[in-house]
Design a protein around this motif. Structure first.
Motif, PDB file in Angstrom:
ATOM      1  N   ALA A 194      38.134  34.668  44.497  1.00  0.00           N
ATOM      2  CA  ALA A 194      37.090  35.045  44.205  1.00  0.00           C
ATOM      3  C   ALA A 194      36.795  36.605  43.900  1.00  0.00           C
ATOM      4  O   ALA A 194      35.429  37.219  43.623  1.00  0.00           O
ATOM      5  N   PHE A 195      37.717  37.201  44.353  1.00  0.00           N
ATOM      6  CA  PHE A 195      37.767  39.218  43.756  1.00  0.00           C
ATOM      7  C   PHE A 195      37.997  38.765  42.487  1.00  0.00           C
ATOM      8  O   PHE A 195      37.164  39.773  41.683  1.00  0.00           O
ATOM      9  N   GLU A 196      38.552  37.922  42.070  1.00  0.00           N
ATOM     10  CA  GLU A 196      38.930  37.817  40.616  1.00  0.00           C
ATOM     11  C   GLU A 196      38.077  37.623  39.681  1.00  0.00           C
ATOM     12  O   GLU A 196      38.266  37.710  38.314  1.00  0.00           O
ATOM     13  N   LYS A 197      37.104  36.223  40.158  1.00  0.00           N
ATOM     14  CA  LYS A 197      37.181  34.915  39.209  1.00  0.00           C
ATOM     15  C   LYS A 197      35.271  34.880  39.474  1.00  0.00           C
ATOM     16  O   LYS A 197      35.086  34.648  40.762  1.00  0.00           O
ATOM     17  N   ARG A 198      34.438  34.454  38.494  1.00  0.00           N
ATOM     18  CA  ARG A 198      33.576  33.819  39.189  1.00  0.00           C
ATOM     19  C   ARG A 198      34.053  32.417  40.185  1.00  0.00           C
ATOM     20  O   ARG A 198      35.100  32.232  39.595  1.00  0.00           O
ATOM     21  N   LEU A 199      33.176  31.981  40.670  1.00  0.00           N
ATOM     22  CA  LEU A 199      33.362  30.496  41.982  1.00  0.00           C
ATOM     23  C   LEU A 199      33.158  30.115  40.791  1.00  0.00           C
ATOM     24  O   LEU A 199      34.125  28.929  40.651  1.00  0.00           O
TER      25      LEU A 199
END
Length: 179
Positions: free
Chosen positions: A26-31
């Motif tokens: 979640a910190f790296e990609k959109r949901l």
């Protein structure tokens, strides 16, 4: 006297790995870009193990948000400690990029629905049930999340402590049930 069933250490380890994997992703990609395959690979568990514990990505997201939602739900009882809510708002502020993305995502309705259910359960525990309390729970959930969304989005500026106080004030839309 019934005893709680023993805790399955493997199940706890799997659930913890899945939640940690989701949080990292979640910190790296959109949901919307996170796939079950991504979570499974990141967690180091099998797909069947994932589905043994969660129905899908939304269920993992809600489990990851549960501490925040429980804190917000506790406000509905009128007995939430300000320091407890301040801790939650400080956490949200520190991770505001993530919370902004979640509250602006397609999952926002699921988050609101889950928070509404938590609030509804708090109201039922206080003896308030029925359609009026369901409407009030839904309204309070929407109001709290709208306040958080505007705050982490930069539309409304205040400290985490002030936000906690405003969230508690927001619960005044509910009937006073204190003895």
């Amino acid at each position: 006297m019934e005893l709680d069933p023993p805790v399955d250490a493997r199940a706890l380890k799997s659930r913890s790995a899945i939640l940690a994997a989701f949080t990292r992703l979640a910190f790296e990609k959109r949901l919307e870009a996170i796939r079950i395959a991504d979570i499974v690979a990141e967690a180091g568990v099998g797909r069947a193990t994932f589905y043994d514990h969660y129905q899908g990505k939304e269920a993992v997201m809600l489990a990851a948000l549960e501490p925040m939602l429980v804190a917000l739900g506790s406000v509905a009882s009128g007995r939430a400690a300000l320091s407890y809510i301040e801790g939650m708002t400080a956490h949200c502020w520190e991770r505001r990029v993530l919370f902004r993305a979640l509250l602006d995502s397609s999952a926002a309705r699921a988050i609101q629905r889950q928070l509404g259910e938590i609030i509804r359960a708090r109201l039922a525990a206080m003896g308030l049930e029925g359609s009026a309390s369901a409407l009030q729970a839904t309204g309070l959930a929407a109001a709290q999340l709208a306040m958080l969304r505007s705050w982490v989005g930069g539309e409304a500026q205040c400290t985490p402590e002030d936000m906690a106080a405003r969230l508690i004030e927001c619960a005044r839309m509910l009937p006073d049930t204190r003895p």
